[in-house]
Design a protein around this motif. Sequence first.
Motif, PDB file in Angstrom:
ATOM      1  N   PRO A  93      -5.253  -2.957   3.763  1.00 53.04           N
ATOM      2  CA  PRO A  93      -4.208  -2.393   4.623  1.00 53.04           C
ATOM      3  C   PRO A  93      -4.602  -2.232   6.087  1.00 53.04           C
ATOM      4  N   LEU A  94      -5.783  -1.701   6.375  1.00 50.52           N
ATOM      5  CA  LEU A  94      -6.157  -1.485   7.766  1.00 50.52           C
ATOM      6  C   LEU A  94      -6.236  -2.799   8.525  1.00 50.52           C
ATOM      7  N   THR A  95      -6.842  -3.815   7.905  1.00 45.82           N
ATOM      8  CA  THR A  95      -6.967  -5.122   8.556  1.00 45.82           C
ATOM      9  C   THR A  95      -5.597  -5.734   8.807  1.00 45.82           C
ATOM     10  N   VAL A  96      -4.716  -5.645   7.822  1.00 46.17           N
ATOM     11  CA  VAL A  96      -3.381  -6.224   7.950  1.00 46.17           C
ATOM     12  C   VAL A  96      -2.597  -5.524   9.057  1.00 46.17           C
ATOM     13  N   LEU A  97      -2.599  -4.195   9.065  1.00 49.29           N
ATOM     14  CA  LEU A  97      -1.810  -3.466  10.051  1.00 49.29           C
ATOM     15  C   LEU A  97      -2.407  -3.589  11.455  1.00 49.29           C
ATOM     16  N   GLU A  98      -3.723  -3.649  11.553  1.00 49.02           N
ATOM     17  CA  GLU A  98      -4.331  -3.871  12.865  1.00 49.02           C
ATOM     18  C   GLU A  98      -3.901  -5.206  13.431  1.00 49.02           C
ATOM     19  N   SER A  99      -3.844  -6.237  12.585  1.00 46.67           N
ATOM     20  CA  SER A  99      -3.390  -7.551  13.017  1.00 46.67           C
ATOM     21  C   SER A  99      -1.916  -7.513  13.421  1.00 46.67           C
ATOM     22  N   GLN A 100      -1.088  -6.822  12.634  1.00 50.12           N
ATOM     23  CA  GLN A 100       0.336  -6.721  12.943  1.00 50.12           C
ATOM     24  C   GLN A 100       0.578  -5.961  14.249  1.00 50.12           C
ATOM     25  N   SER A 101      -0.309  -5.027  14.580  1.00 48.34           N
ATOM     26  CA  SER A 101      -0.124  -4.224  15.788  1.00 48.34           C
ATOM     27  C   SER A 101      -0.271  -5.039  17.064  1.00 48.34           C
ATOM     28  N   ARG A 102      -0.891  -6.211  16.978  1.00 44.54           N
ATOM     29  CA  ARG A 102      -1.110  -7.029  18.174  1.00 44.54           C
ATOM     30  C   ARG A 102       0.195  -7.507  18.798  1.00 44.54           C
ATOM     31  N   GLY A 103       1.221  -7.682  17.986  1.00 40.02           N
ATOM     32  CA  GLY A 103       2.489  -8.154  18.515  1.00 40.02           C
ATOM     33  C   GLY A 103       3.573  -7.105  18.513  1.00 40.02           C
ATOM     34  N   ALA A 104       3.196  -5.827  18.315  1.00 40.56           N
ATOM     35  CA  ALA A 104       4.191  -4.758  18.207  1.00 40.56           C
ATOM     36  C   ALA A 104       4.100  -3.814  19.396  1.00 40.56           C
ATOM     37  N   GLU A 105       5.170  -3.067  19.626  1.00 39.15           N
ATOM     38  CA  GLU A 105       5.107  -2.017  20.638  1.00 39.15           C
ATOM     39  C   GLU A 105       4.851  -0.658  20.013  1.00 39.15           C
ATOM     40  N   LEU A 106       4.967  -0.582  18.675  1.00 41.23           N
ATOM     41  CA  LEU A 106       4.677   0.655  17.956  1.00 41.23           C
ATOM     42  C   LEU A 106       4.436   0.318  16.494  1.00 41.23           C
ATOM     43  N   VAL A 107       3.421   0.968  15.905  1.00 40.14           N
ATOM     44  CA  VAL A 107       3.188   0.879  14.463  1.00 40.14           C
ATOM     45  C   VAL A 107       3.358   2.273  13.880  1.00 40.14           C
ATOM     46  N   VAL A 108       4.083   2.362  12.768  1.00 41.05           N
ATOM     47  CA  VAL A 108       4.357   3.641  12.121  1.00 41.05           C
ATOM     48  C   VAL A 108       3.757   3.629  10.721  1.00 41.05           C
ATOM     49  N   VAL A 109       3.042   4.691  10.376  1.00 35.36           N
ATOM     50  CA  VAL A 109       2.476   4.834   9.034  1.00 35.36           C
ATOM     51  C   VAL A 109       2.656   6.265   8.562  1.00 35.36           C
ATOM     52  N   GLY A 110       2.610   6.448   7.248  1.00 33.45           N
ATOM     53  CA  GLY A 110       2.617   7.784   6.683  1.00 33.45           C
ATOM     54  C   GLY A 110       1.243   8.408   6.775  1.00 33.45           C
ATOM     55  N   SER A 111       1.191   9.713   6.706  1.00 36.39           N
ATOM     56  CA  SER A 111      -0.103  10.387   6.822  1.00 36.39           C
ATOM     57  C   SER A 111      -0.925  10.254   5.546  1.00 36.39           C
ATOM     58  N   ARG A 112      -0.259  10.065   4.429  1.00 36.89           N
ATOM     59  CA  ARG A 112      -0.957   9.896   3.156  1.00 36.89           C
ATOM     60  C   ARG A 112      -0.343   8.721   2.413  1.00 36.89           C
ATOM     61  N   GLY A 113      -1.155   8.021   1.666  1.00 41.02           N
ATOM     62  CA  GLY A 113      -0.659   6.887   0.914  1.00 41.02           C
ATOM     63  C   GLY A 113      -1.018   6.972  -0.548  1.00 41.02           C
ATOM     64  N   MET A 114      -0.771   5.877  -1.266  1.00 43.23           N
ATOM     65  CA  MET A 114      -1.070   5.836  -2.695  1.00 43.23           C
ATOM     66  C   MET A 114      -2.560   5.994  -2.966  1.00 43.23           C
ATOM     67  N   GLY A 115      -3.385   5.616  -1.972  1.00 42.85           N
ATOM     68  CA  GLY A 115      -4.824   5.684  -2.167  1.00 42.85           C
ATOM     69  C   GLY A 115      -5.448   6.969  -1.695  1.00 42.85           C
TER      70      GLY A 115
END
Length: 295
Positions: A93-115
């Motif tokens: 997840p961290l690698t995927v979202l970090e990559s997605q953030s390169r083309g975004a103006e904002l990334v939103v995540v929950g404070s807690r996840g399934m893990g």
Amino acid sequence: MGGLVVVGVDGSASGLAAVEAAAREARLRGAGLRVVHAFFWPAMHVPLGPSPVGPPEGGLRNMADRLVREAVERARVTAPEVEVSHVVVTGEPLTVLESQSRGAELVVVGSRGMGGFVGLLVGSTAVHLAAHGRCPVLVVREQPHEGGPVVVGVDGSAAGEQAVEFAFAEAALRKAPLVALHAWTTWNAPLPPPKDASMPYANPPGALAGEEERLLAEALAGHQERYPDVVVEHKVVQGGTREALIEASRSAQLVVVGARGRGGFAGLLLGSVSQALLHHADCPVAVVRARGGQR
């Protein structure tokens, strides 16, 4: 259509709350929304399809598709006018979202996840993405206080300049007042020049407080000119920054902080104030890194 807001989903209630927040952000910005799920099971070399003895709709791949469909539907209900796309990406997840953030103006995540582990108030993905993301990261902790202000922590650092700019822009989009909060103590306040050279450590009463008020005014001056419709409250308090911002979050709809501040240690990507807000704030928290990752 404007830019792009990215939201990470994992099937958790926290992730769905993040989807709703991301849809609202996309609507405010006139941006598209991309729902992203990091599908890391292929890397674990486990079967992805349904079990031979189970229902045909079972299996990890079908589960991933279902949770993404649910997230997309939640986004469309929250903000029907927003164009919503989705993608399932194989990876951590961290690698995927970090990559997605390169083309975004904002990334939103929950404070807690399934893990999330019992006893941890904030999931590791939220904390690490706030430190490594290539755009501002909004971590949805609690529901925002409707009608409350946007609060920004101002410390006068170069790294905090982008946080102030982001906070002004958010307040303008939300048509909300902005509280610019600067907290200081005698330990972190720069000493003004002494009036009496024979007493190098003596300053008149109130000199430190006056210097801190001047620092806050200077940090806000250019931004107020660019956002003349935003009503700004200057708030200078003597005390700990973490405690002051956590207290302010109790009536805020959003708290904005820089990833690093004036007291940051070399090598740390996320400062202690940012960490404290991610764990203890009573509203969503946006963490803004300096442009180009400079700290």
